[in-house]
Scaffold this motif. Structure first.
Motif, PDB file in Angstrom:
ATOM      1  N   ARG A  87      53.063  44.434  26.912  1.00  0.00           N
ATOM      2  CA  ARG A  87      53.626  43.561  27.664  1.00  0.00           C
ATOM      3  C   ARG A  87      54.543  42.727  27.407  1.00  0.00           C
ATOM      4  O   ARG A  87      55.050  43.048  28.320  1.00  0.00           O
ATOM      5  CB  ARG A  87      51.861  42.348  27.817  1.00  0.00           C
ATOM      6  CG  ARG A  87      52.896  41.180  28.717  1.00  0.00           C
ATOM      7  CD  ARG A  87      51.294  40.307  29.203  1.00  0.00           C
ATOM      8  NE  ARG A  87      51.624  39.581  30.034  1.00  0.00           N
ATOM      9  CZ  ARG A  87      50.775  38.537  30.219  1.00  0.00           C
ATOM     10  NH1 ARG A  87      49.755  38.927  29.855  1.00  0.00           N
ATOM     11  NH2 ARG A  87      51.349  37.662  31.216  1.00  0.00           N
ATOM     12  N   VAL A  99      50.144  40.024  35.005  1.00  0.00           N
ATOM     13  CA  VAL A  99      49.205  41.161  35.400  1.00  0.00           C
ATOM     14  C   VAL A  99      47.801  40.708  35.570  1.00  0.00           C
ATOM     15  O   VAL A  99      46.987  39.919  35.529  1.00  0.00           O
ATOM     16  CB  VAL A  99      49.276  41.381  33.844  1.00  0.00           C
ATOM     17  CG1 VAL A  99      48.310  42.632  33.622  1.00  0.00           C
ATOM     18  CG2 VAL A  99      51.053  41.228  33.604  1.00  0.00           C
ATOM     19  N   ASN A 101      44.099  42.256  35.859  1.00  0.00           N
ATOM     20  CA  ASN A 101      43.435  43.678  35.504  1.00  0.00           C
ATOM     21  C   ASN A 101      42.267  43.688  36.539  1.00  0.00           C
ATOM     22  O   ASN A 101      41.501  43.115  37.407  1.00  0.00           O
ATOM     23  CB  ASN A 101      43.269  43.187  34.372  1.00  0.00           C
ATOM     24  CG  ASN A 101      42.725  44.137  33.528  1.00  0.00           C
ATOM     25  OD1 ASN A 101      41.207  44.630  33.665  1.00  0.00           O
ATOM     26  ND2 ASN A 101      42.839  45.598  33.274  1.00  0.00           N
ATOM     27  N   ASP A 130      47.173  46.687  36.584  1.00  0.00           N
ATOM     28  CA  ASP A 130      46.420  47.362  35.536  1.00  0.00           C
ATOM     29  C   ASP A 130      44.894  47.745  35.736  1.00  0.00           C
ATOM     30  O   ASP A 130      44.148  46.908  36.013  1.00  0.00           O
ATOM     31  CB  ASP A 130      46.301  46.611  34.111  1.00  0.00           C
ATOM     32  CG  ASP A 130      45.930  47.340  33.048  1.00  0.00           C
ATOM     33  OD1 ASP A 130      45.675  48.145  33.218  1.00  0.00           O
ATOM     34  OD2 ASP A 130      45.313  46.513  32.210  1.00  0.00           O
ATOM     35  N   ASN A 132      42.625  49.870  34.488  1.00  0.00           N
ATOM     36  CA  ASN A 132      42.719  49.533  33.580  1.00  0.00           C
ATOM     37  C   ASN A 132      41.335  48.824  32.931  1.00  0.00           C
ATOM     38  O   ASN A 132      42.066  47.760  32.288  1.00  0.00           O
ATOM     39  CB  ASN A 132      42.902  50.301  32.630  1.00  0.00           C
ATOM     40  CG  ASN A 132      42.155  50.803  31.232  1.00  0.00           C
ATOM     41  OD1 ASN A 132      40.663  51.452  30.750  1.00  0.00           O
ATOM     42  ND2 ASN A 132      42.889  51.166  30.165  1.00  0.00           N
TER      43      ASN A 132
END
Length: 308
Positions: A87, A99, A101, A130, A132
């Motif tokens: 990051r 971000v 997620n 993201d 994942n």
């Protein structure tokens, strides 16, 4: 580099770290979005690399061996540090990403199609999606916000419901009106059933057997068909006319609105689960988090209002 300092493959370390945290191959596989067999294979490869057993079965499930316990804590800290380092590199030269997620299916089928609108409204904010999912992404600083599926019980986090999960069949319009038209649930006996077999933690996704029972179509055999462990793949197969899938409006909204999928029946199975926007409680009033949360809840309400 000495043998003791040589690093094993990162994928094997990541698999073992997840197994050590969950004490479950199945839960580790769900988090990493691979099969249980793949996780077990990675752990075995790591055991061969380090020359020691790392996990063992006991009467209650899995347990760490002495060697496994010796490395598990440091691995967890190491992956948290890697996430922070990644990051920091992304945010180099003063550039700070927001971000998100998310689960892969939700990101691919709903979030990606809308995040550009958020960026247009907030040009000063760069966004990173993201896909994942990592349980401690907020705690480790790897993400600013999460989108997760569950019943709304997310300890220590601020949760905002985006969609409730009501599950119903969908298929390509050509299949619904084809040689074997879908006029009633009993007509499913002449079609391939597409199954989602993802074994979510702490929850239960409705099966074809449950939906057929709710639709009073007990003559349809729900044991056979094609099985997927990812909803995006399941919907793609359905849109290609390969069969009929069970899904929810949160996931299929865009495909239904575009006419690539249709819902041939009105029966749905309600669940206590849904998709939630999560953030740290001390970040609830952060301008960036507040803007993102309000945007996503507004978009979710618009999607829910669109005719299927």
């Amino acid at each position: 580099m000495s043998h003791l300092n040589r690093l094993p493959p990162l994928s094997a370390l990541r698999a073992f770290e997840a197994v050590a945290r969950h004490l479950s191959f199945a839960r580790a596989a769900e988090e990493l979005h691979v099969t249980k067999a793949a996780v077990a294979q990675q752990v075995r490869a790591l055991e061969q690399d380090v020359g020691a057993r790392l996990v063992e079965r006991n009467g209650r499930g899995l347990a760490l061996t002495e060697s496994g316990a010796a490395g598990a804590g440091a691995l967890a800290e190491g992956f948290a540090m890697l996430a922070k380092a990644a990051r920091a590199m992304r945010e180099g030269k003063g550039r700070r990403f927001l971000v998100i997620n998310s689960t892969p299916s939700f990101a691919a089928t709903w979030l990606v199609g809308r995040i550009g609108k958020f960026k247009a409204r907030h040009p000063e904010t760069d966004v990173l999606i993201d896909a994942n999912p990592v349980d401690d992404a907020l705690e480790s600083g790897a993400a600013d916000a999460l989108i997760r599926w569950g019943a709304g019980e997310f300890a220590g986090l601020a949760a905002t419901l985006l969609f409730k999960e009501d599950v119903f069949p969908v298929c390509a319009p050509e299949l619904a009106a084809g040689a074997n038209p879908l006029r009633s649930p009993e007509d499913l006996s002449r079609h391939t059933l597409l199954h989602l077999d993802w074994n979510p933690m702490h929850a239960s996704w409705p099966t074809w057997s449950e939906w057929l029972n709710a639709a009073n179509a007990r003559s349809v055999d729900a044991r056979h068909g094609v099985f997927f462990n990812n909803m995006a793949m399941t919907l793609r197969a359905a849109a290609q006319g390969q069969g009929v899938a069970l899904t929810s409006f949160a996931i299929a909204a865009d495909e239904l609105a575009a006419g690539r999928l249709v819902a041939p029946f009105s029966t749905s199975v309600s669940t206590p689960f849904g998709y939630y926007f999560l953030c740290r409680r001390d970040e609830v009033h952060s301008p960036r988090i507040k803007a993102l949360r309000e945007f996503l809840t507004q978009e979710a309400a618009l999607s829910a209002a669109e005719p299927a």
